[in-house]
Design a protein around this motif. Structure first.
Motif, PDB file in Angstrom:
ATOM      1  N   GLU A  23       0.884  -1.156   0.000  1.00 12.21           N
ATOM      2  CA  GLU A  23       0.000   0.000   0.000  1.00 12.21           C
ATOM      3  C   GLU A  23       0.923   1.207   0.000  1.00 12.21           C
ATOM      4  O   GLU A  23       1.543   1.528   1.015  1.00 12.21           O
ATOM      5  CB  GLU A  23      -0.869  -0.045   1.255  1.00 12.21           C
ATOM      6  CG  GLU A  23      -1.945   1.000   1.292  1.00 12.21           C
ATOM      7  CD  GLU A  23      -2.772   0.852   2.572  1.00 12.21           C
ATOM      8  OE1 GLU A  23      -3.969   0.574   2.472  1.00 12.21           O
ATOM      9  OE2 GLU A  23      -2.224   1.000   3.674  1.00 12.21           O
ATOM     10  N   HIS A 120      -2.823  -6.330  -2.945  1.00 11.21           N
ATOM     11  CA  HIS A 120      -3.375  -5.206  -2.209  1.00 11.21           C
ATOM     12  C   HIS A 120      -4.210  -4.299  -3.105  1.00 11.21           C
ATOM     13  O   HIS A 120      -5.365  -3.999  -2.832  1.00 11.21           O
ATOM     14  CB  HIS A 120      -2.263  -4.389  -1.535  1.00 11.21           C
ATOM     15  CG  HIS A 120      -2.837  -3.283  -0.706  1.00 11.21           C
ATOM     16  ND1 HIS A 120      -3.407  -2.157  -1.260  1.00 11.21           N
ATOM     17  CD2 HIS A 120      -2.986  -3.145   0.625  1.00 11.21           C
ATOM     18  CE1 HIS A 120      -3.875  -1.371  -0.305  1.00 11.21           C
ATOM     19  NE2 HIS A 120      -3.635  -1.945   0.848  1.00 11.21           N
ATOM     20  N   ASP A 154      -7.269  -5.539  -1.105  1.00 12.52           N
ATOM     21  CA  ASP A 154      -7.555  -4.799   0.115  1.00 12.52           C
ATOM     22  C   ASP A 154      -8.694  -3.794  -0.172  1.00 12.52           C
ATOM     23  O   ASP A 154      -8.870  -3.347  -1.309  1.00 12.52           O
ATOM     24  CB  ASP A 154      -6.283  -4.050   0.529  1.00 12.52           C
ATOM     25  CG  ASP A 154      -6.352  -3.440   1.907  1.00 12.52           C
ATOM     26  OD1 ASP A 154      -5.794  -4.033   2.838  1.00 12.52           O
ATOM     27  OD2 ASP A 154      -6.959  -2.345   2.053  1.00 12.52           O
ATOM     28  N   HIS A 156      -8.628  -0.857   0.503  1.00 11.90           N
ATOM     29  CA  HIS A 156      -8.025   0.426   0.124  1.00 11.90           C
ATOM     30  C   HIS A 156      -7.385   0.419  -1.257  1.00 11.90           C
ATOM     31  O   HIS A 156      -6.491   1.222  -1.524  1.00 11.90           O
ATOM     32  CB  HIS A 156      -6.968   0.821   1.159  1.00 11.90           C
ATOM     33  CG  HIS A 156      -7.548   1.031   2.514  1.00 11.90           C
ATOM     34  ND1 HIS A 156      -7.298   0.198   3.575  1.00 11.90           N
ATOM     35  CD2 HIS A 156      -8.418   1.956   2.953  1.00 11.90           C
ATOM     36  CE1 HIS A 156      -7.982   0.619   4.619  1.00 11.90           C
ATOM     37  NE2 HIS A 156      -8.661   1.681   4.277  1.00 11.90           N
ATOM     38  N   HIS A 178     -10.082  -4.193   8.891  1.00 14.39           N
ATOM     39  CA  HIS A 178     -10.116  -5.401   8.073  1.00 14.39           C
ATOM     40  C   HIS A 178     -10.212  -6.649   8.954  1.00 14.39           C
ATOM     41  O   HIS A 178      -9.193  -7.181   9.375  1.00 14.39           O
ATOM     42  CB  HIS A 178      -8.853  -5.516   7.228  1.00 14.39           C
ATOM     43  CG  HIS A 178      -8.598  -4.328   6.347  1.00 14.39           C
ATOM     44  ND1 HIS A 178      -9.597  -3.580   5.790  1.00 14.39           N
ATOM     45  CD2 HIS A 178      -7.439  -3.773   5.925  1.00 14.39           C
ATOM     46  CE1 HIS A 178      -9.067  -2.604   5.060  1.00 14.39           C
ATOM     47  NE2 HIS A 178      -7.764  -2.693   5.129  1.00 14.39           N
ATOM     48  N   HIS A 461      -8.165   0.752  11.958  1.00 14.16           N
ATOM     49  CA  HIS A 461      -8.009  -0.661  12.329  1.00 14.16           C
ATOM     50  C   HIS A 461      -8.126  -0.901  13.833  1.00 14.16           C
ATOM     51  O   HIS A 461      -8.599  -1.952  14.262  1.00 14.16           O
ATOM     52  CB  HIS A 461      -6.658  -1.197  11.850  1.00 14.16           C
ATOM     53  CG  HIS A 461      -6.660  -1.576  10.396  1.00 14.16           C
ATOM     54  ND1 HIS A 461      -7.690  -2.283   9.831  1.00 14.16           N
ATOM     55  CD2 HIS A 461      -5.773  -1.345   9.407  1.00 14.16           C
ATOM     56  CE1 HIS A 461      -7.441  -2.467   8.540  1.00 14.16           C
ATOM     57  NE2 HIS A 461      -6.287  -1.893   8.257  1.00 14.16           N
TER      58      HIS A 461
HETATM   59 ZN   LIG Z   1      -6.364  -1.573   3.911  1.00  7.47          ZN
END
Ligand SMILES: [Zn+2]
Length: 514
Positions: A23, A120, A154, A156, A178, A461
């Motif tokens: 990421e 990701h 992911d 994101h 997540h 998170h």
């Molecule tokens: Zn993420």
């Protein structure tokens, strides 16, 4: 033609598996190099071939669950899996070595009937603005047009049209925090079974939303994100194999940065209909994205006021130093505010400072050390915090997480130390890790529920494991590598006209710095 190819209807398939997560925050200094991917930190080290079967089961990744479900039914062909977490742009060397080894291993183990890749979706390398589509292009070139490629992403991910085109089904996490990485692997496994029986879905739809969503606004425990992911789940079935909503990762400076809807279906009409319906829903909810953010002193004072009568800790998210969004995990703005306001019963974590942890281990528990703690990541307006600290407790940094976000994952954060100054304690570690699991504190004898104030270097998170024990949650804006407000990023590659926040100003390329 896909409908005529040999593998259709096969029950025992050779499925190549692999993964490459990064990421990328294009606005933090430096590069993410190969050694970082290779190291065991808050996630497994780069694993190849049979090592994947040693590290992945129970490790809380999408591939973990995919393996568990598919290993008995099919022949799984391991390639390479690695996760560099979040951080600076991926070096040319790291990108070429990892993709080269993954594709090379795949070629060596051909033929395969299908490919599953745990990716990701927000990887930017020195050479490639969209790392995933470059990896997928090489995998597709290797296996040819008739072999299904199923991908998980992911939440994101900043998905591009090329990625949507190069794969045959795409599954995104449905939760932020997540807590459904394994669930996403399970949905990918089900999608793979459908494709193995029914053939390649020919309908592909890609929709890009016209605004960016700051990470703080993306939490799926609250509206409007909750309704959006629910609608994405409801849209799958019948002709629709996958319908994904990916909320995007604003710190990736790339043309296609921002939220996406991707659909794969057995007709183009079904793909378009499902994608259009979800896109319209998200557009209608644009005004509903918002979360209040406080300056460090205001956040600490408000927390102290609430904590005076509360029975549970007040949690402050130090959102801009979230290592899970590329933060350096060592900024000192919140530590300074806690000490300046004489907060009591406060614990901050995780502060990454290997030198401080080493000094604490050399001095021993009960000793006092004068050090310059943190602030070494080159973040503007941030500096090391120079003071005398008591070494309260030491740890080797090895423990297993227990929360909903990281439960079962083995950690190795290097030497750790609990350092105290006045009423403020700092959980210090030798490597970066987002404070999203209570075991990170318990490892140093801190029971999170018994504290007055918890300052967590995390954006969302932490909510999975900490919100249930919190009196309330505040979000603070101390200097850090993950700027919460996309309007402050010096974008250069974004697509013209995209709104930088929900209902915010449109990006104008002529304003970009050369
Ligand atoms: Zn993420």
């Amino acid at each position: 033609m896909a409908g005529d190819i040999a593998w259709k209807g096969i029950s025992m398939a050779r499925i190549a598996i692999g993964g490459f997560h990064h990421e990328t925050n294009c606005f933090v200094p430096g590069v993410t190099d190969y050694a970082y991917f290779a190291q065991h930190r808050d996630r497994p080290p780069l694993c190849r071939d049979e090592e994947i079967f040693e590290w992945m089961p129970g490790a809380n990744f999408a591939l973990s669950r995919f393996l568990e479900l598919m290993a008995d039914k099919h022949e799984l062909v391991p390639t390479v899996w690695t996760s560099g977490g979040a951080g600076a742009i991926v070096s040319r060397d790291a990108f070429e070595r990892i993709t080269g080894e993954l594709v090379g291993t795949l070629s060596r183990k051909m033929p395969v009937d299908a490919v599953y890749l745990d990716l990701h979706g927000a990887c930017v390398s020195e050479d490639f603005e969209d790392g995933e589509s470059e990896l997928l292009r090489r995998v597709r070139a290797s296996v040819g047009p008739d072999i299904p490629i199923v991908v998980s992403h992911d939440y994101h991910a900043n998905v591009t049209p090329e990625t949507a085109q190069l794969c045959d089904a795409l599954y995104g996490y449905l939760t932020y925090p997540h807590i459904d990485r394994p669930g996403t692997g399970e949905r990918a496994a089900k999608g793979m079974e459908i494709i193995l029986q029914r053939g390649l879905p020919t309908g592909k739809a890609f929709r890009k939303l016209p605004f960016l969503i700051p990470l703080t606004y993306q939490c799926t425990m609250v509206e409007p994100s909750k309704s959006i992911v629910d609608a994405s789940v409801a849209g799958v079935g019948g002709e629709v194999v996958s319908l994904a909503y990916l909320a995007g990762f604003p710190p990736s400076d790339q043309y296609w940065c921002g939220p996406t809807v991707v659909c794969h279906a057995y007709t183009q009409e079904a793909a378009d209909q499902a994608a259009d319906a979800l896109e319209q829903k998200i557009k209608a909810l644009e005004p509903d994205f918002a979360v209040p953010e406080l300056d460090p002193d205001a956040a600490v004072r408000q927390a102290m006021q609430i904590a005076a009568t509360a029975s549970k800790p007040v949690v402050i998210a130090d959102t801009q130093d979230n290592p899970g969004a590329g933060g350096t995990c060592d900024t000192t703005g919140m530590l300074a505010a806690l000490v300046r306001n004489d907060a009591q019963g406060a614990v901050l974590g995780i502060m990454r400072d290997a030198e401080a942890a080493k000094a604490a281990h050399a001095a021993g528990e009960g000793a006092e050390i004068t050090i310059a703690l943190g602030g070494k990541g080159g973040i503007p307006s941030d500096a090391p915090y120079e003071a005398r600290f008591e070494v309260v407790k030491l740890g080797d940094g090895r423990f297993t997480c227990t929360g909903p976000n990281l439960g079962g994952r083995r950690m190795d954060l290097g030497p750790m130390a609990l350092l105290r100054i006045g009423g403020v304690s700092v959980v210090t570690a030798s490597s970066r890790a987002q404070a999203s699991d209570q075991e990170m504190f318990r490892h140093l004898g801190v029971e999170p529920a018994e504290q007055k104030i918890l300052v967590l270097k995390s954006t969302v998170h932490f909510r999975a494991h900490f919100q249930p024990i919190a009196e309330t949650v505040l979000v603070a804006l101390a200097p850090g590598g993950h700027i919460s407000d996309p309007r402050q990023y010096p974008y250069r590659k974004l697509r013209p006209g995209v709104r930088l926040t929900p209902l915010g100003p449109a990006w104008n390329p002529s304003a970009a710095k050369p």
